[in-house]
Design a protein around this motif. Sequence first.
Motif, PDB file in Angstrom:
ATOM      1  N   THR A 129      -0.571  -5.080  -2.970  1.00 42.50           N
ATOM      2  CA  THR A 129       0.300  -3.903  -3.070  1.00 42.50           C
ATOM      3  C   THR A 129       1.197  -3.814  -1.833  1.00 42.50           C
ATOM      4  N   ILE A 130       2.265  -3.044  -1.988  1.00 39.76           N
ATOM      5  CA  ILE A 130       3.165  -2.777  -0.866  1.00 39.76           C
ATOM      6  C   ILE A 130       3.919  -1.488  -1.198  1.00 39.76           C
ATOM      7  N   THR A 131       4.341  -0.769  -0.189  1.00 43.69           N
ATOM      8  CA  THR A 131       5.111   0.453  -0.419  1.00 43.69           C
ATOM      9  C   THR A 131       6.606   0.172  -0.224  1.00 43.69           C
ATOM     10  N   ALA A 132       7.417   0.975  -0.876  1.00 44.51           N
ATOM     11  CA  ALA A 132       8.859   0.848  -0.708  1.00 44.51           C
ATOM     12  C   ALA A 132       9.251   1.129   0.742  1.00 44.51           C
ATOM     13  N   ALA A 133       8.529   2.039   1.394  1.00 42.01           N
ATOM     14  CA  ALA A 133       8.807   2.367   2.796  1.00 42.01           C
ATOM     15  C   ALA A 133       8.585   1.145   3.684  1.00 42.01           C
ATOM     16  N   GLU A 134       7.552   0.372   3.376  1.00 43.94           N
ATOM     17  CA  GLU A 134       7.270  -0.815   4.177  1.00 43.94           C
ATOM     18  C   GLU A 134       8.348  -1.882   3.969  1.00 43.94           C
ATOM     19  N   VAL A 135       8.819  -2.020   2.745  1.00 44.48           N
ATOM     20  CA  VAL A 135       9.898  -2.967   2.460  1.00 44.48           C
ATOM     21  C   VAL A 135      11.153  -2.593   3.256  1.00 44.48           C
ATOM     22  N   ILE A 136      11.464  -1.311   3.283  1.00 44.94           N
ATOM     23  CA  ILE A 136      12.637  -0.846   4.022  1.00 44.94           C
ATOM     24  C   ILE A 136      12.478  -1.105   5.513  1.00 44.94           C
ATOM     25  N   SER A 137      11.290  -0.904   6.018  1.00 47.89           N
ATOM     26  CA  SER A 137      11.074  -1.136   7.454  1.00 47.89           C
ATOM     27  C   SER A 137      11.238  -2.614   7.806  1.00 47.89           C
ATOM     28  N   ILE A 138      10.862  -3.511   6.913  1.00 51.72           N
ATOM     29  CA  ILE A 138      11.079  -4.947   7.145  1.00 51.72           C
ATOM     30  C   ILE A 138      12.577  -5.252   7.184  1.00 51.72           C
ATOM     31  N   LEU A 139      13.308  -4.655   6.240  1.00 49.88           N
ATOM     32  CA  LEU A 139      14.756  -4.878   6.173  1.00 49.88           C
ATOM     33  C   LEU A 139      15.471  -4.333   7.408  1.00 49.88           C
ATOM     34  N   LYS A 140      14.952  -3.263   7.959  1.00 50.16           N
ATOM     35  CA  LYS A 140      15.569  -2.663   9.151  1.00 50.16           C
ATOM     36  C   LYS A 140      15.108  -3.328  10.440  1.00 50.16           C
ATOM     37  N   LEU A 222       3.345  -8.263  -6.719  1.00 54.07           N
ATOM     38  CA  LEU A 222       2.854  -7.144  -5.933  1.00 54.07           C
ATOM     39  C   LEU A 222       3.165  -5.842  -6.664  1.00 54.07           C
ATOM     40  N   ALA A 223       2.242  -4.919  -6.649  1.00 55.60           N
ATOM     41  CA  ALA A 223       2.496  -3.579  -7.174  1.00 55.60           C
ATOM     42  C   ALA A 223       3.137  -2.751  -6.060  1.00 55.60           C
ATOM     43  N   VAL A 224       4.092  -1.896  -6.421  1.00 58.08           N
ATOM     44  CA  VAL A 224       4.890  -1.159  -5.436  1.00 58.08           C
ATOM     45  C   VAL A 224       4.758   0.344  -5.651  1.00 58.08           C
ATOM     46  N   LYS A 225       4.632   1.065  -4.542  1.00 60.35           N
ATOM     47  CA  LYS A 225       4.619   2.528  -4.560  1.00 60.35           C
ATOM     48  C   LYS A 225       5.928   3.038  -3.994  1.00 60.35           C
ATOM     49  N   ASN A 226       6.557   3.954  -4.697  1.00 61.60           N
ATOM     50  CA  ASN A 226       7.889   4.420  -4.306  1.00 61.60           C
ATOM     51  C   ASN A 226       7.839   5.379  -3.109  1.00 61.60           C
ATOM     52  N   LEU A 227       9.026   5.680  -2.593  1.00 67.83           N
ATOM     53  CA  LEU A 227       9.159   6.621  -1.489  1.00 67.83           C
ATOM     54  C   LEU A 227       8.697   8.007  -1.916  1.00 67.83           C
ATOM     55  N   GLY A 229       8.510  11.698  -2.992  1.00 70.04           N
ATOM     56  CA  GLY A 229       9.505  12.548  -3.637  1.00 70.04           C
ATOM     57  C   GLY A 229      10.279  11.860  -4.734  1.00 70.04           C
ATOM     58  N   LYS A 230      10.061  10.551  -4.918  1.00 71.96           N
ATOM     59  CA  LYS A 230      10.761   9.822  -5.967  1.00 71.96           C
ATOM     60  C   LYS A 230       9.792   9.431  -7.071  1.00 71.96           C
ATOM     61  N   LYS A 231      10.357   9.162  -8.239  1.00 82.81           N
ATOM     62  CA  LYS A 231       9.540   8.764  -9.372  1.00 82.81           C
ATOM     63  C   LYS A 231       8.773   7.491  -9.035  1.00 82.81           C
ATOM     64  N   GLY A 232       7.486   7.490  -9.316  1.00 87.25           N
ATOM     65  CA  GLY A 232       6.668   6.331  -8.994  1.00 87.25           C
ATOM     66  C   GLY A 232       6.041   6.400  -7.621  1.00 87.25           C
ATOM     67  N   ASP A 233       6.002   7.610  -7.012  1.00 87.31           N
ATOM     68  CA  ASP A 233       5.408   7.758  -5.682  1.00 87.31           C
ATOM     69  C   ASP A 233       3.926   8.122  -5.736  1.00 87.31           C
ATOM     70  N   ASP A 234       3.377   8.196  -6.962  1.00 86.62           N
ATOM     71  CA  ASP A 234       1.994   8.635  -7.125  1.00 86.62           C
ATOM     72  C   ASP A 234       0.993   7.485  -7.197  1.00 86.62           C
ATOM     73  N   ALA A 235       1.489   6.258  -7.393  1.00 91.79           N
ATOM     74  CA  ALA A 235       0.586   5.107  -7.523  1.00 91.79           C
ATOM     75  C   ALA A 235       1.390   3.827  -7.312  1.00 91.79           C
ATOM     76  N   PHE A 236       0.696   2.691  -7.369  1.00 94.59           N
ATOM     77  CA  PHE A 236       1.352   1.390  -7.227  1.00 94.59           C
ATOM     78  C   PHE A 236       1.625   0.816  -8.619  1.00 94.59           C
ATOM     79  N   TYR A 237       2.871   0.394  -8.849  1.00 93.46           N
ATOM     80  CA  TYR A 237       3.271  -0.074 -10.168  1.00 93.46           C
ATOM     81  C   TYR A 237       3.859  -1.491 -10.096  1.00 93.46           C
ATOM     82  N   TYR A 249       8.873   2.102 -12.154  1.00 92.63           N
ATOM     83  CA  TYR A 249       8.836   1.041 -11.145  1.00 92.63           C
ATOM     84  C   TYR A 249       9.969   1.299 -10.147  1.00 92.63           C
ATOM     85  N   PRO A 250       9.712   1.200  -8.849  1.00 93.47           N
ATOM     86  CA  PRO A 250      10.711   1.607  -7.852  1.00 93.47           C
ATOM     87  C   PRO A 250      12.007   0.790  -7.819  1.00 93.47           C
ATOM     88  N   PHE A 251      11.908  -0.538  -7.976  1.00 94.96           N
ATOM     89  CA  PHE A 251      13.082  -1.379  -7.764  1.00 94.96           C
ATOM     90  C   PHE A 251      13.718  -1.758  -9.096  1.00 94.96           C
TER      91      PHE A 251
END
Length: 302
Positions: A129-140, A222-227, A229-237, A249-251
């Motif tokens: 699993t991975i979170t969308a927040a973690e993906v963004i932090s890698i990109l930044k 990998l299953a992804v959890k959204n940021l 406040g956004k749809k898909g932030d309740d679990a990993f999809y 799904y976040p992406f």
Amino acid sequence: MKQLIGMLLLLLTLSSCNNKQEKKGQPEVSRTVGNATLLVDESFHNVIDDQITVFNSDYPDAHFKVINGGENKILPTFLNDSVRVIVMSRVLTPEEEMIYTKRSIPVFTSRFAIDGIALITNNSNPDSTITAAEVISILKGTSTSGKSLVFDNAYSSTLRYFKEMAQIKDLPKKGVYTLNTNADVIKYIRENKTFIGVVGVNWLLQSQDGDRGAYSNQVKLLAVKNLPGKKGDDAFYKPTQNHLISGIYPFLRNIYIINAEGKQGLGTGFANWLVSQRGQLIVLKSGLGPHKYTSREFNLKN
């Protein structure tokens, strides 16, 4: 007077015959007959190939030339009026559309499918699993996890999507890398256990044959959890078809066909086909989310 009318009728008949003879030597062009060139984002060439195959089964006199490439590679060809039909994951900007407006050529944009962007890793990687927040932090370039992202190429729509999501213009010096193709990404993930590959779901689903299939069998989604406040932030999809259709799904990204043909030609016919019921069934069969989802109802009788 009768002689004059007779002469006029004879002239009209001869003129009609000449026009038919002139047109006889010219190839017929319509929404189902003729030649058309399509520019296609390489992430979506599989679903377009499927659509063309079925379209040709109904209309054998339709001939397509498909030019695949990264978004930033094929878009200039569309904008300079070399090819007037393009398939990609975004609409034209007002400035881009103005290029055709100045030529008095209408531009028609149709969404015909919903694609997801999958994150893959080596089967031996313990992470699932991975979170969308973690993906963004890698990109930044601010991540401390030690994880790295690998994209298909520097000109792809996939990389543009994530740069826009992270609100960055330049990639960090470490943690984000680009190769050449989606196949290269899968091969790289197969051989490097700690990296995360980024590929389109459509490409991934239909790349199970040959060498690509051998590589894809050794990677996992990998299953992804959204940021928050956004749809898909309740679990990993994971990017399953149901999650694409529901939007959980976040992406996610839309797939558009943009037609500036300016006439009732084959490009226009194919664009209409993609959003037709049959075209949408092909999208559904490909594993993507269709633009129009028609539920099937069954009448059960005792």
